[in-house]
Write a protein that holds these residues in place. Structure first.
Motif, PDB file in Angstrom:
ATOM      1  N   PHE A 142       0.845  -1.183   0.000  1.00  9.86           N
ATOM      2  CA  PHE A 142       0.000   0.000   0.000  1.00  9.86           C
ATOM      3  C   PHE A 142       0.886   1.240   0.000  1.00  9.86           C
ATOM      4  O   PHE A 142       2.003   1.229   0.503  1.00  9.86           O
ATOM      5  N   GLY A 143       0.354   2.300  -0.533  1.00  9.96           N
ATOM      6  CA  GLY A 143       1.056   3.573  -0.497  1.00  9.96           C
ATOM      7  C   GLY A 143       2.045   3.738  -1.634  1.00  9.96           C
ATOM      8  O   GLY A 143       2.609   2.778  -2.150  1.00  9.96           O
ATOM      9  N   VAL A 144       2.226   5.003  -2.028  1.00  4.66           N
ATOM     10  CA  VAL A 144       3.201   5.375  -3.044  1.00  4.66           C
ATOM     11  C   VAL A 144       4.084   6.469  -2.460  1.00  4.66           C
ATOM     12  O   VAL A 144       3.570   7.444  -1.906  1.00  4.66           O
ATOM     13  N   GLU A 145       5.393   6.297  -2.558  1.00  3.51           N
ATOM     14  CA  GLU A 145       6.330   7.291  -2.047  1.00  3.51           C
ATOM     15  C   GLU A 145       7.289   7.689  -3.170  1.00  3.51           C
ATOM     16  O   GLU A 145       7.879   6.822  -3.814  1.00  3.51           O
ATOM     17  N   VAL A 146       7.424   8.990  -3.367  1.00  3.64           N
ATOM     18  CA  VAL A 146       8.338   9.527  -4.373  1.00  3.64           C
ATOM     19  C   VAL A 146       9.322  10.435  -3.648  1.00  3.64           C
ATOM     20  O   VAL A 146       8.918  11.461  -3.087  1.00  3.64           O
ATOM     21  N   GLU A 147      10.590  10.059  -3.645  1.00  2.00           N
ATOM     22  CA  GLU A 147      11.601  10.832  -2.928  1.00  2.00           C
ATOM     23  C   GLU A 147      12.032  12.048  -3.747  1.00  2.00           C
ATOM     24  O   GLU A 147      11.542  12.301  -4.846  1.00  2.00           O
ATOM     25  N   HIS A 155       1.773  10.021 -18.619  1.00  2.00           N
ATOM     26  CA  HIS A 155       1.024   8.764 -18.665  1.00  2.00           C
ATOM     27  C   HIS A 155       1.725   7.656 -17.873  1.00  2.00           C
ATOM     28  O   HIS A 155       1.706   6.490 -18.272  1.00  2.00           O
ATOM     29  N   VAL A 156       2.323   7.993 -16.759  1.00  2.00           N
ATOM     30  CA  VAL A 156       2.971   7.007 -15.885  1.00  2.00           C
ATOM     31  C   VAL A 156       1.978   6.563 -14.821  1.00  2.00           C
ATOM     32  O   VAL A 156       1.190   7.367 -14.317  1.00  2.00           O
ATOM     33  N   SER A 157       2.017   5.291 -14.466  1.00  2.00           N
ATOM     34  CA  SER A 157       1.156   4.747 -13.414  1.00  2.00           C
ATOM     35  C   SER A 157       2.019   4.206 -12.290  1.00  2.00           C
ATOM     36  O   SER A 157       2.847   3.316 -12.497  1.00  2.00           O
ATOM     37  N   LEU A 158       1.856   4.768 -11.079  1.00  2.00           N
ATOM     38  CA  LEU A 158       2.499   4.246  -9.870  1.00  2.00           C
ATOM     39  C   LEU A 158       1.395   3.710  -8.968  1.00  2.00           C
ATOM     40  O   LEU A 158       0.540   4.470  -8.495  1.00  2.00           O
ATOM     41  N   SER A 159       1.380   2.418  -8.738  1.00  2.00           N
ATOM     42  CA  SER A 159       0.323   1.798  -7.940  1.00  2.00           C
ATOM     43  C   SER A 159       0.851   1.409  -6.570  1.00  2.00           C
ATOM     44  O   SER A 159       2.041   1.569  -6.268  1.00  2.00           O
ATOM     45  N   GLY A 160      -0.033   0.888  -5.718  1.00  2.00           N
ATOM     46  CA  GLY A 160       0.300   0.596  -4.339  1.00  2.00           C
ATOM     47  C   GLY A 160       1.560  -0.242  -4.197  1.00  2.00           C
ATOM     48  O   GLY A 160       1.709  -1.289  -4.840  1.00  2.00           O
ATOM     49  N   GLY A 161       2.494   0.199  -3.373  1.00  2.00           N
ATOM     50  CA  GLY A 161       3.766  -0.474  -3.176  1.00  2.00           C
ATOM     51  C   GLY A 161       4.915   0.147  -3.931  1.00  2.00           C
ATOM     52  O   GLY A 161       6.065  -0.244  -3.727  1.00  2.00           O
ATOM     53  N   ALA A 162       4.641   1.113  -4.811  1.00  2.00           N
ATOM     54  CA  ALA A 162       5.714   1.759  -5.580  1.00  2.00           C
ATOM     55  C   ALA A 162       6.435   2.769  -4.709  1.00  2.00           C
ATOM     56  O   ALA A 162       5.799   3.651  -4.119  1.00  2.00           O
ATOM     57  N   ARG A 163       7.747   2.647  -4.650  1.00  2.00           N
ATOM     58  CA  ARG A 163       8.560   3.583  -3.874  1.00  2.00           C
ATOM     59  C   ARG A 163       9.785   3.944  -4.705  1.00  2.00           C
ATOM     60  O   ARG A 163      10.619   3.076  -4.976  1.00  2.00           O
ATOM     61  N   LEU A 164       9.861   5.205  -5.082  1.00  2.00           N
ATOM     62  CA  LEU A 164      10.963   5.678  -5.928  1.00  2.00           C
ATOM     63  C   LEU A 164      12.016   6.330  -5.051  1.00  2.00           C
ATOM     64  O   LEU A 164      11.712   7.230  -4.257  1.00  2.00           O
ATOM     65  N   GLY A 165      13.276   5.923  -5.209  1.00  2.00           N
ATOM     66  CA  GLY A 165      14.373   6.543  -4.479  1.00  2.00           C
ATOM     67  C   GLY A 165      14.710   7.910  -5.040  1.00  2.00           C
ATOM     68  O   GLY A 165      14.104   8.393  -6.009  1.00  2.00           O
ATOM     69  N   GLU A 166      15.698   8.559  -4.463  1.00  2.00           N
ATOM     70  CA  GLU A 166      16.072   9.914  -4.861  1.00  2.00           C
ATOM     71  C   GLU A 166      16.623   9.934  -6.280  1.00  2.00           C
ATOM     72  O   GLU A 166      17.381   9.067  -6.698  1.00  2.00           O
ATOM     73  N   GLY A 167      16.211  10.960  -7.066  1.00  2.00           N
ATOM     74  CA  GLY A 167      16.786  11.184  -8.386  1.00  2.00           C
ATOM     75  C   GLY A 167      16.379  10.180  -9.448  1.00  2.00           C
ATOM     76  O   GLY A 167      17.092  10.021 -10.439  1.00  2.00           O
ATOM     77  N   SER A 177       5.105  -0.714  -9.650  1.00  2.00           N
ATOM     78  CA  SER A 177       4.371  -1.132  -8.445  1.00  2.00           C
ATOM     79  C   SER A 177       5.297  -1.691  -7.379  1.00  2.00           C
ATOM     80  O   SER A 177       4.842  -2.360  -6.465  1.00  2.00           O
ATOM     81  N   SER A 178       6.608  -1.451  -7.477  1.00  2.00           N
ATOM     82  CA  SER A 178       7.563  -1.993  -6.503  1.00  2.00           C
ATOM     83  C   SER A 178       8.636  -0.958  -6.212  1.00  2.00           C
ATOM     84  O   SER A 178       8.613   0.153  -6.735  1.00  2.00           O
ATOM     85  N   ASP A 179       9.587  -1.332  -5.378  1.00  2.00           N
ATOM     86  CA  ASP A 179      10.663  -0.420  -4.992  1.00  2.00           C
ATOM     87  C   ASP A 179      11.620  -0.183  -6.155  1.00  2.00           C
ATOM     88  O   ASP A 179      11.962  -1.107  -6.902  1.00  2.00           O
ATOM     89  N   VAL A 180      12.082   1.066  -6.287  1.00  2.00           N
ATOM     90  CA  VAL A 180      13.068   1.443  -7.294  1.00  2.00           C
ATOM     91  C   VAL A 180      14.199   2.173  -6.566  1.00  2.00           C
ATOM     92  O   VAL A 180      13.946   3.122  -5.819  1.00  2.00           O
TER      93      VAL A 180
END
Length: 504
Positions: A142-147, A155-167, A177-180
């Motif tokens: 659950f949740g989306v985090e964008v650092e 047209h990008v889709s970030l769904s529950g569980g997506a977490r983008l690191g810095e930069g 939908s997963s960690d990056v």
């Protein structure tokens, strides 16, 4: 992020607890067609344009701009954010120091920090658990985090569980939908994480340097370089050091350094067209460092500001100009020296007579061009140098060879009382409070030469660009344990030092 409720008057807190429809300060603007149907809505130093809708419970807009036809649903916090038309935001969304393009949708447990999101993108942090069976690992998605300093395409889709690191850079039409991890490029469908220097790894050092020069000054501000510090090495030389460069952390290959060298050469050629320069690699311990060597000694530059007084340099009879705006500026300055605020008013009136509109950014850019040609004094800092905040801070401080006033530390004063009482004390009580070492370290990391820092200048007046300012706020939050609204209440390093030294 907490709101500064403890600093409100008692009557205001009572209204908030009762569910006041909305509270708006005098520095905000709300269009007449805006519909506010929510409870506990706070609008501070913000602008809400036509046909927007605010609903739900608990909506806070702080230093933000909401363009027309947007729908905001609480609980929601927008701080230092620009929201373009037709966006749908909330509930359960926090966006700080970011830009959201038209037709963006953010809903259900989303947090975005100091990033840009392209048009028609959707960040959906929730899930439909009632529709299909899920394992325990899926239920945690659950949740989306964008650092900080992420760039998300259209047209990008970030769904529950997506977490983008810095930069992180996310290419258009990706679904994540997963960690990056930090400082990568996400592209393809299904999405794949690629090295941020993917296009440089097959190049020779000479080709990478040429690629950086072609990409220009904008290529000097990539997050993968890490924080930069600047210092004088000689009267005509400056050293830029990158202790956390991506090539040192395994995030990029060595050709990234050559690419950055070419980008720095393009930056200096644009900023100082009449002062030839060289960018040389420099051995500076384990850090990546560059030496900027100039043919002529650099003057002390001034940052454009409304209160800065300008005058005409050279013969006043020569008013030849390349544009109507330049002509207006030269004619006004030929009559008398004046500050930029008065200059802007006079030139805006002249542009209005020509049925044109003059913006502050155009005035500032034109003045910097005149300064480069030696027509206006004092010399103005080229706007392009804002991409390296520590270098801009160094060039607007004391140049080498000029006498520096000795710095004397004031004896610390033991402050007592609440933070609100401290804010009401005379300025001389604040001026004797030294900066805590952790705060000095944060400012030195971002600004470079700590000797040029004025502890009584506001954080907004440090001359940082939007990404660097967002990084400063987040770093102070993390290391000093304060919230973003606290930084607007204690808006200078010295005031913040007093607040940190005062018990709650």
């Amino acid at each position: 992020m907490a709101l500064p409720v403890r600093e409100w008057a008692q009557e205001l807190r009572q209204l908030w607890a009762m569910g006041a429809i909305y509270l708006v300060d005098g520095a905000s603007h709300i269009a007449s067609s805006v519909r506010i149907k929510g409870r506990r809505v706070l609008i501070s130093r913000s602008r809400v344009e036509e046909f927007s809708i605010i609903e739900g419970d608990g909506v806070a807009l702080i230093d933000s701009e909401v363009r027309g036809h947007a729908v905001l649903s609480g609980p929601l916090l927008l701080e230092g954010t620009q929201l373009d038309p037709q966006a749908v935001i909330g509930p359960m969304v926090v966006v700080e120091q970011s830009y959201l393009a038209p037709f963006v949708k953010l809903q259900r447990t989303v947090r975005v920090r100091a990033s840009s999101i392209g048009a028609h993108s959707a960040l959906e942090g929730g899930n439909h658990v009632e529709r299909y069976p899920q394992a325990r690992s899926q239920r945690r998605g659950f949740g989306v985090e964008v650092e900080r300093q992420c760039w998300i395409g259209q047209h990008v889709s970030l769904s529950g569980g997506a977490r983008l690191g810095e930069g992180v850079v996310v290419a258009a039409h990706c679904a994540v939908s997963s960690d990056v991890g930090a400082h990568v490029i996400v592209a393809g469908n299904p999405a794949r994480a690629l090295p941020v220097d993917l296009h440089l790894r097959e190049l020779t050092p000479e080709q990478a340097r040429e690629a950086g020069s072609q990409q220009g000054a904008a290529a000097t501000r990539f997050p993968v370089y890490g924080a930069c510090t600047s210092r004088w090495d000689a009267a005509d030389a400056v050293v830029l050091s990158y202790p956390h460069h991506g090539s040192l952390r395994g995030l990029a290959g060595p050709t990234l350094i050559d690419f950055q060298q070419g980008a720095l050469e393009a930056l200096l050629a644009q900023a100082f067209p009449d002062n030839p320069s060289q960018v040389l690699r420099k051995k500076d311990g384990p850090e990546v460092a560059f030496e900027l060597r100039f043919a002529q000694r650099l003057p002390r530059y001034e940052k454009p500001s409304p209160a800065l007084t300008l005058s005409l340099a050279g013969a006043s009879g020569d008013l030849s100009a390349e544009s109507p705006v330049e002509q207006d500026l030269l004619e006004v300055l030929a009559e008398q020296s004046c500050d930029m605020e008065h200059l802007f008013s006079e030139c805006m009136a002249r542009a209005f007579e020509r049925e044109e509109i003059l913006g502050w950014a155009e005035l500032e850019g034109t003045l910097c061009l005149l300064s480069q040609r030696g027509r206006v004094r004092p010399p103005l800092l080229p706007p392009v140098l804002a991409s390296i905040p520590s270098l801009a801070q160094l060039l607007t401080g004391q140049s080498p060879g000029r006498p520096r006033a000795p710095v004397q530390e004031a004896a610390p004063i033991q402050e007592t009382g609440s933070r609100s009482e401290v804010l009401g004390r005379p300025r001389e009580h604040l001026s004797a409070t030294p900066l805590p070492p952790v705060l000095e370290q944060i400012l030195d990391e971002l600004l470079g030469d700590g000797r040029t820092l004025d502890p009584d200048v506001t954080f907004l007046g440090l001359g940082l660009d939007s990404f660097a300012f967002a990084h400063l706020i987040a770093t102070i939050e993390e290391r000093c344990g304060v919230t973003c609204p606290d930084l607007f209440s204690h808006n200078t390093p010295r005031k913040l030092a007093v607040a940190l030294a005062t018990p709650e």
